[in-house]
Design a protein around this motif. Structure first.
Motif, PDB file in Angstrom:
ATOM      1  N   LEU A  32      44.210  43.631  36.258  1.00 24.72           N
ATOM      2  CA  LEU A  32      44.781  42.298  36.072  1.00 24.72           C
ATOM      3  C   LEU A  32      43.746  41.319  35.524  1.00 24.72           C
ATOM      4  CD1 LEU A  32      47.006  41.947  39.268  1.00 24.72           C
ATOM      5  CD2 LEU A  32      47.752  42.394  36.931  1.00 24.72           C
TER       6      LEU A  32
ATOM      7  N   THR B  98      47.313  39.541  45.568  1.00 27.61           N
ATOM      8  CA  THR B  98      46.029  39.665  44.896  1.00 27.61           C
ATOM      9  C   THR B  98      45.035  38.707  45.536  1.00 27.61           C
ATOM     10  OG1 THR B  98      46.667  37.938  43.362  1.00 27.61           O
ATOM     11  CG2 THR B  98      47.150  40.194  42.717  1.00 27.61           C
TER      12      THR B  98
ATOM     13  N   ARG C  13      57.796  37.185  33.211  1.00 23.77           N
ATOM     14  CA  ARG C  13      56.365  37.158  32.903  1.00 23.77           C
ATOM     15  C   ARG C  13      56.112  36.524  31.549  1.00 23.77           C
ATOM     16  NH1 ARG C  13      55.728  36.335  36.941  1.00 23.77           N
ATOM     17  NH2 ARG C  13      57.673  37.129  37.729  1.00 23.77           N
TER      18      ARG C  13
ATOM     19  N   HIS D 242      52.794  37.665  38.583  1.00 26.71           N
ATOM     20  CA  HIS D 242      51.597  37.315  37.833  1.00 26.71           C
ATOM     21  C   HIS D 242      51.889  36.210  36.822  1.00 26.71           C
ATOM     22  CE1 HIS D 242      50.332  40.916  39.753  1.00 26.71           C
ATOM     23  NE2 HIS D 242      51.169  41.648  39.063  1.00 26.71           N
ATOM     24  N   ASP D 243      50.883  35.393  36.606  1.00 32.44           N
ATOM     25  CA  ASP D 243      51.030  34.222  35.756  1.00 32.44           C
ATOM     26  C   ASP D 243      50.012  34.327  34.620  1.00 32.44           C
ATOM     27  OD1 ASP D 243      52.419  31.915  35.310  1.00 32.44           O
ATOM     28  OD2 ASP D 243      51.210  30.655  36.636  1.00 32.44           O
TER      29      ASP D 243
ATOM     30  N   SER E 283      51.738  42.077  45.128  1.00 36.38           N
ATOM     31  CA  SER E 283      51.402  40.775  44.541  1.00 36.38           C
ATOM     32  C   SER E 283      50.380  40.021  45.382  1.00 36.38           C
ATOM     33  CB  SER E 283      52.654  39.929  44.314  1.00 36.38           C
ATOM     34  OG  SER E 283      53.594  40.127  45.308  1.00 36.38           O
TER      35      SER E 283
ATOM     36  N   ALA F 161      43.872  39.226  32.189  1.00 40.69           N
ATOM     37  CA  ALA F 161      43.805  37.763  32.255  1.00 40.69           C
ATOM     38  C   ALA F 161      42.692  37.225  31.357  1.00 40.69           C
ATOM     39  CB  ALA F 161      43.588  37.312  33.699  1.00 40.69           C
TER      40      ALA F 161
END
Ligand code: ADP
Ligand code: ZN
Ligand code: ZN
Length: 724
Positions: A524, A254, A583, A545-546, A252, A528
Motif C-alpha cells: 500500500l 492499517t 476507490r 483505502h484513500d 483495513s 501511495a
C-alpha cells in the motif's frame, strides 16, 4: 468460603464449574487462579464466591494461588460469557479464552520490567562511605547522583559493573522495578489536521449523541467522511467520562488508521489486532483493563475489550464477512455488541456504504435508526461506471483478459501519470487445470477440490489446505499434453499488465503476496508513494483505502461472485463493485470504472452503476421474502465432519431424524454431503435448515448434544458466510 471455578481445559467432560476452598486468599469473581485438578495444577477462573457448597467437603480442594493481583475478567464479561454460552452453544472456557490475550494463559507473556537505580535517600552523606581510592565506585556514584535515576543496564554500560554491584550490596544504591509498557507502532506519527465537520456530518454526530441505548445504521456513500463522524462521536463520549470501542475489518486496519486515532486521542487509544507482538498485545489489553486507555481500536476480537462503562461501539464496514467468526468459537460481532449495549446502555453505530440486507431491513423496521450521508466530501461525484459486455468482445475476436475499452482507458490513465486499480477476486494464475483430451482435472489428495495453478512457483496449490503439488507436464490419466487452464487469477492479470506496460511496476496484493507481517502495508505504501502506478488485487484492495491519484478502476470479472449457490451472492457482488468503484476519483480528479461482465443485463449491475442502494435493497429484499431467505428466515447449517464416511453419515442421519421428529417449524430441512466433501481427509456432510427468525436455537442444540460423539466434530452456524 468457596469459589466456583472454571478450569482452563477445553473438553466436553470438564465443561463444569468446580468448587474450591479459598483458604485465606482474598478472591473475587473474575480472578484467575491456579488450582489442583486431578494430579496436575492448572489455571482457572473464579465465577462466584459462596458461603456454602453442595460438594462433599472431603472432595473439595484448596486454591493454590492467584495468578494476578487484579481480576482479569470484569463483571460485564462474566455475564457476556453466560450469554455467549447460551447463544452460540459454547463451552464456558472457550468464551473466556476470547476475553484475554492468548499468550497470557500459562504465563507465556509477562510484564516488561526494567530495573532502575537511585541513591539511597536515607543515608546522610553517602559519598563519604566510599573510599577516596575507590575511584570506579566514586565514578558510578556520581553518575547516578547527577541523573537522579538511571536504568541498571545504562549504568552497567557506562560504569564498572563490579562497582555498581558493590554499591547495591552496601545499600548505597537502591534498585526498583519500573514497568515499561510496549506500544505498537510507537514511531508512527501522523499530524491531526482536525477538520470542521460538514453540516451532514454534524447532524449525524448530534443525533447519535442526543440519546442512549440505540443502534444506528450509518449509510454513507464511499468518501462521505464516516471516519470523521466516528472520531467526533468518540471524542464526545470521552467527554462524558465514558469509553469507546472502534472496530474495523482486519484488512483495513492499517497502521495509518491506527495512527490517525492516536493522533486524535493520544495514549488514550489502545490497539488490539493480530499483527501485534504478544508483549504489545498484553500491555495494550492491560491498559484497557486498568482504565489507563479508554478507546479500543481493533478488528473483530476487540469487541471483547475489557473496558468498563462503554459509551459507544462503532462497527465500520458492518457488512464485512470478517465480523462473523467462522472457526470455533463462533460468534457474531454485532450480537456481542448488542449485549454490551444493553449492559452499558450505550449506542452502537454500524457504518457502511453498502449495508447488509439484514441490517438495512432492521433499519426499515425501526429496530435500528437509519442515518445517511448521501454525498461525498466536497460534493465529489461518485465515479462513473461503464459496463462492458464481454460476450461482444469474444464475438469481435478478443479472447484476452481485458476488453478494448479497459485496455484504452488503461493506456490513457497511465499515460497521463495517474494510477489504476485492477480488481480480480481470484488469486493464483488460473483457477484449475484440465486435460482437453480426457477431461481429467487436477485435484488435491486430501480435499475434494480442484487445484489452482500458481505460475511464480510453477506449482499447483490447494486453497483449502495449502498443499502444493508439481505442475503437470502432461495428463497423468491419458498422457495427452493438451492441458487447459481455467479462469484467470491475479497472477495472470499482473503478468499481462507487465507486458502492456514494460516500464511500469505492477503491484499485486492477494493472500499469496501478503504472507509476511508487513507485506500488506508495504504494498500500500509503494502504491501511495506512486512508485507503482498499477495495483492488482483481490477483495483486499476494495476496502477503505484513500489514494487521490487513482482515476481508473477495472473490474476484470464482475460475475465471479454472482453465480455462487449462496443466497448472499448478489448482495456480495453489489457490495464488492460499490466498494472497489469507490476507490476511484476520491480527490480532485474524477474517476472512471470499467466493469467487465458476461451477464450485462443482471439487475445487480443496473443498481450498482447508478449507485442506487435503496432500489437494490428493495428488489433483493422482495426476492428474499418470496424465496424465504434471511432476513425473513434464519439459515442454520449443522456441519458434521470426521475420518470415517460411515460415522459421519450415521450421525448426520440421526440428527436429521431427531430434528424432523421435533416440533420446530421448519421452512426447509434437508441433509446432504457438503459441496466440498473432503477437507484435509475429513469427510463432511451437512444439514441445512431454514426456520422462522423468532425460533430459538435451544432445541437444535439439545438434539445435537444428544448425538454428540468422539468420532465426529459437529459445528452449528446461523446464516453462515460460506456453505462450501
Ligand atoms: P468514508 O469512510 O465515508 O469512505 P473517509 O472517512 O475516508 O470516507 O473520508 C474521505 C475523505 O474526506 C478523507 O480524506 C477525509 O480526510 C476527508 N474528510 C472527511 N471529513 C471531512 C471534512 N469535514 N472536511 C474536509 N475533509 C473531510
Ligand atoms: Zn487426459
Ligand atoms: Zn487440500
Amino acid at each position: 468460603m468457596y469459589a466456583k471455578v472454571i478450569v482452563d481445559i477445553s473438553n466436553n467432560e470438564v465443561d463444569k464449574i468446580f468448587d474450591y476452598y479459598t483458604g485465606d486468599l482474598s478472591i473475587e469473581p473474575g480472578c484467575r487462579v491456579v488450582v489442583p485438578f486431578g494430579s496436575r495444577q492448572i489455571e482457572g477462573y473464579v465465577m462466584d464466591i459462596m458461603d456454602v457448597s453442595d460438594c462433599p467437603p472431603e472432595k473439595i480442594k484448596q486454591i493454590e494461588r492467584r495468578s494476578d493481583d487484579y481480576p482479569v475478567i470484569t463483571k460485564e464479561m462474566l455475564s457476556l460469557m453466560r450469554f455467549m454460552c447460551d447463544q452460540y452453544h459454547l463451552r464456558a472456557i472457550d468464551a473466556l479464552r476470547l476475553f484475554i490475550p492468548s499468550q497470557m494463559r500459562e504465563g507465556k507473556v509477562k510484564e516488561l520490567n526494567k530495573k532502575y537505580v537511585t541513591v539511597n535517600p536515607d543515608i546522610d552523606d553517602p559519598r563519604s562511605l566510599i573510599k577516596p581510592s575507590a575511584s570506579m565506585q566514586l565514578n558510578a556514584y556520581d553518575y547516578v547522583r547527577n541523573r537522579g535515576e538511571v536504568s541498571l543496564s545504562e549504568l552497567n554500560a557506562n560504569c564498572s559493573a563490579a562497582s555498581v554491584r558493590n554499591l547495591i550490596m552496601r545499600d548505597i544504591f537502591r534498585v526498583k522495578d519500573i514497568e515499561i509498557k510496549r506500544t505498537p507502532y510507537k514511531d508512527l506519527v501522523v499530524n491531526d489536521n482536525g477538520v470542521k465537520l460538514t453540516d451532514d456530518q454534524q447532524a449525524v454526530v448530534d443525533r447519535v449523541m442526543s440519546i442512549d441505548g440505540k443502534t444506528f445504521l450509518l449509510h454513507g456513500v464511499t468518501g462521505s467522511g464516516k471516519t470523521e463522524v466516528y472520531m467526533h462521536c468518540i471524542a464526545k463520549t470521552l467527554e462524558k467520562g465514558k469509553t469507546a470501542i472502534m472496530l474495523v475489518p482486519e484488512i483495513s486496519l492499517t497502521p495509518q488508521v491506527l495512527a490517525s486515532f492516536r493522533a486524535r486521542f493520544g495514549s488514550r487509544v489502545a490497539l488490539l489486532h493480530s499483527g501485534l507482538s504478544a508483549g504489545e498485545r498484553f500491555d495494550e489489553w492491560r491498559r484497557l483493563l486498568s482504565g489507563e486507555a479508554l478507546v479500543a481500536v481493533g478488528a473483530r476480537s476487540a469487541i471483547f475489550a475489557p473496558l468498563k462503562n462503554v459509551g459507544i461501539i462503532i462497527i465500520d464496514e458492518e457488512h464485512d464477512g470478517s465480523y462473523t467468526s467462522e472457526s470455533n468459537p463462533r460468534y457474531v460481532t454485532s450480537e456481542v455488541a448488542e449485549f454490551r449495549k444493553s449492559y452499558n446502555n450505550c449506542n452502537i453505530i454500524l457504518g457502511s456504504a453498502t449495508p447488509s440486507i439484514e441490517s438495512y431491513y432492521k433499519a426499515m423496521n425501526g429496530e435500528y435508526e437509519l442515518l445517511e450521508l448521501k454525498n461525498r466530501i466536497n460534493n465529489r461525484p461518485l465515479p462513473e461506471i461503464s459496463i462492458v459486455n464481454m460476450c461482444n468482445e469474444i464475438y469481435n475476436g478478443n479472447n484476452g483478459i481485458f476488453s478494448a475499452q479497459l485496455e484504452n482507458e488503461l493506456y490513457n490513465c497511465i499515460g497521463s501519470g495517474n494510477q489504476a486499480i485492477i480488481f480480480i477476486n481470484r488469486r493464483g494464475y488460473s483457477s484449475y487445470v484440465m486435460c482437453r483430451a480426457c477431461g481429467y482435472v487436477a485435484k488435491c489428495e486430501q480435499c475434494d477440490v480442484s487445484l489452482v495453478y500458481h505460475k511464480e512457483e510453477n506449482a499447483l496449490k490447494c486453497h483449502y489446505c495449502g498443499n502444493t503439488y508439481k505442475m503437470l507436464s502432461g495428463c497423468p490419466n491419458c498422457g495427452s499434453d493438451q492441458i487447459k487452464r481455467g479462469f484467470v487469477g491475479t497472477e495472470q492479470v499482473a503478468e499481462k499488465l507487465g507486458e502492456m506496460f514494460p516500464d511500469e511496476t505492477v503491484l499485486r496484493m492477494d493472500n499469496d503476496t501478503t504472507q509476511n507481517k508487513n507485506a500488506h502495508l508495504s504494498i500500500l505504501q509503494r502504491f501511495a508513494s506512486k512508485e507503482a502506478k498499477i495495483l492488482v488485487g483481490t477483495q483486499m484492495i476494495a476496502k477503505g483505502h484513500d489514494f487521490p491519484d487513482v482515476t481508473l478502476v477495472g473490474i476484470v470479472d464482475a460475475d465471479m461472485s454472482l453465480h455462487f449457490a449462496d443466497y448472499r451472492s448478489v448482495e456480495r457482488t453489489f457490495q464488492l463493485i460499490t466498494q472497489v468503484a469507490g476507490r476511484a476519483g476520491r480527490n480532485k480528479k474524477s474517476g472512471k470504472v470499467i466493469l467487465q461482465t458476461y451477464s450485462p443485463n443482471h439487475y445487480v449491475y443496473k443498481f450498482a452503476v447508478n449507485g442506487d442502494y435503496k432500489h437494490f435493497y428493495e428488489k433483493e429484499c422482495n426476492l428474499r421474502e418470496v424465496t424465504k431467505f434471511p432476513p425473513f428466515t434464519k439459515i442454520v447449517r449443522v456441519l458434521v465432519s470426521g475420518e470415517s464416511e460411515a460415522d459421519v453419515a450415521r450421525i448426520l442421519q440421526g440428527i436429521y431424524e431427531s430434528l424432523k421428529a421435533s416440533n420446530i417449524n421448519f421452512v426447509f430441512l434437508n441433509y446432504m454431503w457438503a459441496p466440498v466433501r473432503v477437507i484435509k481427509n475429513m469427510r463432511r456432510a451437512q444439514i441445512l435448515i431454514r426456520m422462522a427468525q423468532s425460533d430459538r436455537m435451544t432445541d437444535i442444540y439439545r438434539i445435537i448434544d444428544e448425538h454428540a460423539s468422539q468420532k465426529v466434530k459437529i459445528f452449528v452456524e446461523t446464516n453462515p458466510n460460506s456453505l462450501s
